[in-house]
Scaffold this active site. Structure first.
Site, short mmCIF file in Angstrom:
data_model
loop_
_atom_site.label_atom_id
_atom_site.label_comp_id
_atom_site.label_asym_id
_atom_site.label_seq_id
_atom_site.Cartn_x
_atom_site.Cartn_y
_atom_site.Cartn_z
N ALA A 112 39.18 -5.44 9.47
CA ALA A 112 38.20 -5.11 8.43
C ALA A 112 36.84 -4.84 9.07
CB ALA A 112 38.12 -6.25 7.42
N GLN A 154 38.29 -10.37 0.90
CA GLN A 154 38.59 -11.69 0.31
C GLN A 154 39.18 -11.56 -1.10
OE1 GLN A 154 38.56 -14.56 1.78
NE2 GLN A 154 37.39 -14.15 3.64
N SER A 166 42.04 -6.53 5.15
CA SER A 166 42.64 -6.93 6.41
C SER A 166 43.94 -7.70 6.20
CB SER A 166 41.63 -7.83 7.15
OG SER A 166 42.09 -8.08 8.44
N HIS A 216 45.36 -10.07 8.08
CA HIS A 216 45.47 -11.50 8.44
C HIS A 216 44.90 -12.44 7.39
CE1 HIS A 216 41.38 -12.69 9.92
NE2 HIS A 216 41.25 -11.39 10.13
N THR A 255 47.86 5.95 19.04
CA THR A 255 49.29 6.01 18.69
C THR A 255 49.55 5.15 17.46
OG1 THR A 255 49.78 6.29 21.03
CG2 THR A 255 51.61 5.58 19.62
N CYS A 298 32.54 -16.13 10.86
CA CYS A 298 31.97 -15.11 11.75
C CYS A 298 30.45 -15.17 11.82
CB CYS A 298 32.39 -13.73 11.29
SG CYS A 298 34.16 -13.54 11.22
C1 LIG Z 1 34.63 -10.33 3.66
C2 LIG Z 1 35.16 -10.11 5.06
N1 LIG Z 1 35.03 -8.91 5.62
C3 LIG Z 1 35.47 -8.65 6.85
C4 LIG Z 1 36.08 -9.64 7.61
C5 LIG Z 1 36.55 -9.31 8.99
O1 LIG Z 1 37.95 -9.14 8.99
P1 LIG Z 1 38.71 -8.84 10.36
O2 LIG Z 1 38.94 -10.16 11.01
O3 LIG Z 1 40.00 -8.18 9.94
O4 LIG Z 1 37.88 -7.94 11.16
C6 LIG Z 1 36.23 -10.92 7.06
C7 LIG Z 1 36.83 -12.01 7.86
O5 LIG Z 1 36.22 -12.93 8.28
C8 LIG Z 1 35.75 -11.16 5.75
O6 LIG Z 1 35.86 -12.37 5.20
#
Ligand SMILES: Cc1ncc(COP(=O)(O)O)c(C=O)c1O
Length: 369
Positions: A69, A176, A194, A196, A232, A318
């Site tokens: 993401a 989210q 995303s 995960h 790829t 993050c």
């Molecule tokens: C709202 C939001 N955007 C983006 C991300 C980043 O996702 P990714 O780990 O796939 O880069 C996160 C994950 O922490 C998120 O909570």
């Protein structure tokens, strides 16, 4: 182990892992190769793009596969700026993910003007304020769909309508929201999510770009799955993302109901505790419960939890170490509350007995610290 950090990442679903390993083994050919094996692999990808776009309510050619993401967010911000160079104004908010804030700061240094939308007392974007910020030269409005810290759901459908009324492009980070909230992307031009976060693997994600809007790719290198992202084709990861999405949509109602009950149970148990205040509100999705334990320091308290093999987070995983929760501060206007806030993120995998253990640790913290 007691895991309450599902908003940071989720464990891969066994069926998703099974799909990943099977397709990695059986469809390892390069889907861009013109031989029969390559073409067979291409058909597998096309089929999965069809399934995913159907679930998301978009066309198959409106889904770009990326690695994360973060990549999707950066691609939109920078790729839209490159595509429409005459527009130099961007609207966003203080509660966006670091990848939006980072890309915006980068563009600000390139001469772009940035405005942030205010939040109302419920932590929702103030649409009147948003409307007053819209300008002739507004390149893009980028606003998150569900706040990752408080779980507050934003009215992205109304925001999209407003942007389109003023002919301004709208991007939403729906990372989210997928699997945890219902949403309609009819008036959203670009969206990021995303795998995960929905029990899929790390390293694969989606970027929705509607057919009628432009984008310059960040990674050049020829047409891959689409013209917007070279390299790829990651066949097995695409299949895994698709499987994770299918499970998320198929199980949505059951998971939502189950987790809502767990959230009610958790709130009932902690809300009467001294120095514990709930920051999430009735706009929050049940999967995220944000609480402050007043007069505590997150770095110490998270260690206490870790020592009990119990994992949650003090703010978006993050963000930088020094920061406090922008989201909690925006709603409460209380720095102390924002500094001592904790995100408990729940899942269909969580149990009442795990919550009992979590609550007993919180009780100890409240009594002893
Ligand atoms: C709202 C939001 N955007 C983006 C991300 C980043 O996702 P990714 O780990 O796939 O880069 C996160 C994950 O922490 C998120 O909570």
């Amino acid at each position: 182990m007691i895991y309450f950090d599902y908003s940071a990442t989720t464990p891969i679903h066994p069926d998703v892992l099974e799909i990943y390993t099977r397709y990695e083994r059986e469809f390892f050919a390069n889907a861009n190769s013109s031989h029969a094996l390559g073409q067979k692999t291409q058909r597998v990808i096309d089929e999965q793009l069809g399934i995913m776009s159907n679930l998301l309510g978009i066309q198959p050619n409106e889904l770009i596969i990326t690695s994360s993401a973060v990549e999707s967010n950066n691609t939109v911000l920078k790729g839209v700026a490159l595509k429409y160079p005459n527009k130099k104004h961007i609207i966003s908010s203080s509660i966006e993910h670091a990848s939006i804030i980072g890309a915006i700061s980068f563009l600000e240094h390139q001469g772009y003007e940035i405005d942030f939308v205010n939040l109302d007392e419920n932590g929702r974007f103030d649409l009147k304020h948003l409307e007053s910020l819209l300008r002739e030269d507004t390149l893009l409005v980028t606003l998150i769909a569900v706040d990752s810290e408080t779980g507050i759901r934003q009215p992205i459908e109304e925001i999209g309508q407003l942007c389109h009324k003023h002919q301004v492009l709208f991007h939403s980070d729906i990372t989210q929201a997928v699997g945890k909230s219902k949403f309609d992307l009819s008036n959203v031009d670009y969206a990021s999510f995303s795998a995960h976060k929905i029990y899929g693997p790390k390293g694969v994600a989606g970027l929705i770009k509607k057919e009628n809007v432009g984008l310059i790719p960040l990674l050049h290198g020829g047409h891959s799955i689409t013209a917007y992202r070279a390299s790829t084709p990651q066949t097995a990861l695409v299949c895994a993302l698709s499987k994770a999405l299918q499970i998320a949509y198929e199980t949505y109602e059951d998971r939502f109901t189950y987790v809502s009950q767990l959230k009610d149970y958790l709130i009932k148990k902690v809300s009467h505790l001294d120095r514990v205040v709930i920051n999430s509100n009735h706009y929050s999705i049940p999967f995220i419960v944000n609480v402050s334990i007043l007069d505590t320091r997150p770095e110490e308290i998270l260690e206490v939890f870790s020592n009990e093999d119990c994992y949650l987070s003090s703010k978006s995983a993050c963000s930088g170490q020094e920061e406090f929760s922008n989201s909690v501060f925006a709603i409460t206007k209380d720095k102390q509350r924002a500094q001592s806030s904790y995100r408990i993120s729940l899942s269909h995998l969580s149990t009442q007995s795990e919550i009992d253990t979590l609550v007993s640790v919180i009780e100890r913290i409240v009594h002893e610290s």
